[in-house]
Design a protein around this motif. Sequence first.
Motif, short mmCIF file in Angstrom:
data_model
loop_
_atom_site.label_atom_id
_atom_site.label_comp_id
_atom_site.label_asym_id
_atom_site.label_seq_id
_atom_site.Cartn_x
_atom_site.Cartn_y
_atom_site.Cartn_z
N UNK A 88 26.54 41.45 -1.37
CA UNK A 88 26.45 41.23 -2.82
C UNK A 88 25.21 40.39 -3.16
N UNK A 89 24.95 39.38 -2.34
CA UNK A 89 23.76 38.52 -2.59
C UNK A 89 22.48 39.35 -2.51
N UNK A 90 22.39 40.21 -1.48
CA UNK A 90 21.19 41.05 -1.31
C UNK A 90 21.05 42.05 -2.46
N UNK A 91 22.15 42.66 -2.79
CA UNK A 91 22.13 43.69 -3.83
C UNK A 91 21.68 43.08 -5.17
N UNK A 92 22.22 41.91 -5.47
CA UNK A 92 21.88 41.25 -6.73
C UNK A 92 20.41 40.85 -6.73
N UNK A 93 19.91 40.44 -5.56
CA UNK A 93 18.50 40.04 -5.48
C UNK A 93 17.61 41.26 -5.77
N UNK A 94 17.97 42.40 -5.17
CA UNK A 94 17.20 43.62 -5.42
C UNK A 94 17.23 43.99 -6.90
N UNK A 95 18.42 43.85 -7.50
CA UNK A 95 18.54 44.21 -8.92
C UNK A 95 17.70 43.28 -9.79
N UNK A 96 17.71 42.01 -9.44
CA UNK A 96 16.93 41.04 -10.22
C UNK A 96 15.43 41.33 -10.07
#
Length: 502
Positions: free
Chosen positions: A171-179
């Motif tokens: 989730x942390x990685x995915x959110x970073x990519x989205x940001x």
Amino acid sequence: MFSPTDMPSPSSIFSAYASMTASIMLVRSMANEIIPQPIRAYLFNTFRYLIKPRSPTLTLIIEESTGIARNQVYDAAETYLSTRVSPDNERLKISKTPKEKKLTIRLEKGEKLADCFNGVCFKWRFICSESEKNNPNDHNNISIRSEKRYFELSFPTKQKEMVLDSYLPFILDKAKDMKDEERVLKMHTLNTSYCYSGVKWDSINLEHPSTFDTLAMEPELKNAVIEDLNRFVKRKDYYKRVGRAWKRGYLLYGPPGTGKSSLIAAMANYLKFDIYDLQLGNIVRDSDLRKLLLATANRSILVIEDIDCTVDLPERRHGDHGRKQADLQLTLSGLLNFIDGLWSSCGDERIIIFTTNHKERLDPALLRPGRMDMHIHMSYCSYQGFKLLASNYLEISSDHHLFGEIEGLIEDIQITPAQVAEELMKNEDAEATLEGFVKLLKRKKMEGDVCENFSPDKAEPTHQQSKRRKVGCKQKRGVGNSKNNSGTTQRRTRRIRRGCSL
Ligand SMILES: Nc1ncnc2c1ncn2[C@@H]1O[C@H](COP(=O)(O)OP(=O)(O)OP(=O)(O)O)[C@@H](O)[C@H]1O
Ligand SMILES: [Mg+2]
């Protein structure tokens, strides 16, 4: 067989119970005296834990703030869950700030949603609890209302390890990519109006449309640059292991209008890095340079355009501002010392790019091995480059009947991608545009006005340049491309800013 006479009498049961109770009391009072209280409490809790029935579900509380800083897991969960809303959700929050590109969806208070990962189902719930506290500083006893927001994440207890090791990091990685995707890049330029406190960075949104897809470059060189960037951003641990600062330097050289500034914008767009455009001509003191470099953020590109024109600072300053030479401290070696020492020792994931139209004029100190990791030659437009521009500007593929003729002509003359792009924009009708372009190429070839005010780099001629030299191309001065030292930096800045919204 028991006969009624074998049954214990009530009086014997009572006396046995009484003696057992007395023994327990005796043991307990002895234990209280012998075993210290903390150990007793520990034993009691352990015993209670062992006999307590285990819950099959574990719930993690993910609060918005850790008390001091924001909780990154909360922020990541909020971003990630916005992509997981389902038709079952009844209330959602929608917003968009001027800086955001898309609508943002958030869960409303009390909303739940389900998510699956690695075959495990997770239940999420967003909770917002309000509380009132008396304000100790307020004599009128007016209470302060505070809101506590958190997510509850429930899942089978036996999946605890998987959640901590895989699901939450995912989730942390995915959110970073989205940001990163959503991030509006910034272009920082120098603001020189701070007379007393020196120069400062000012930022504007960088909305330069250049990407690697729109950039006409030799395909192998383009791939090499992309691979180099990919390797660089992945190698945090490597740089640490070998004891090097996590930095990378590029020198872009080539004639005006070959896409050096466009390549910088493409790199920034690809990596989602901000750009700091350091116009050395505006810096007076060493201390200003130090302050400016320290004020740059991680994951950024520091750009010094036309380094051959801007490093000769003392002379220019003397003429421009009437300063005494002794006051002037900015020299190339000073700059390199900053870059090698101070700037390198702080911050991570930094890129520095120098550009020049005249590599041969650069101080050898700048070219020595290890200083700039990659030297990238931006050259005149090849047939490959033309095809890419034609497909971008005119949306035509390579089987157009004029392409053969263009291929034969373009390889023999020196025309910059900027000139080609300008030509292809002249007319919306593709046929007419290409006919006009062929005429231009023929004219250039006939007139011999085929070379610009640029001496191609002798150290590393490209395949195309060698070919051009063979056909006996004369180096001529390109109209409108000559540069003088004073106006150059501002002009470069304007170029890269083109397409930036203010
Ligand atoms: N290689 C290229 N691919 C696609 N477009 C290009 C290329 N080179 C130049 N252009 C077009 O020409 C314009 C000017 O190019 P750019 O400013 O990148 O050139 P430059 O090499 O930085 O020139 P200078 O040396 O004068 O700073 C760009 O905005 C772009 O539209
Ligand atoms: Mg440029």
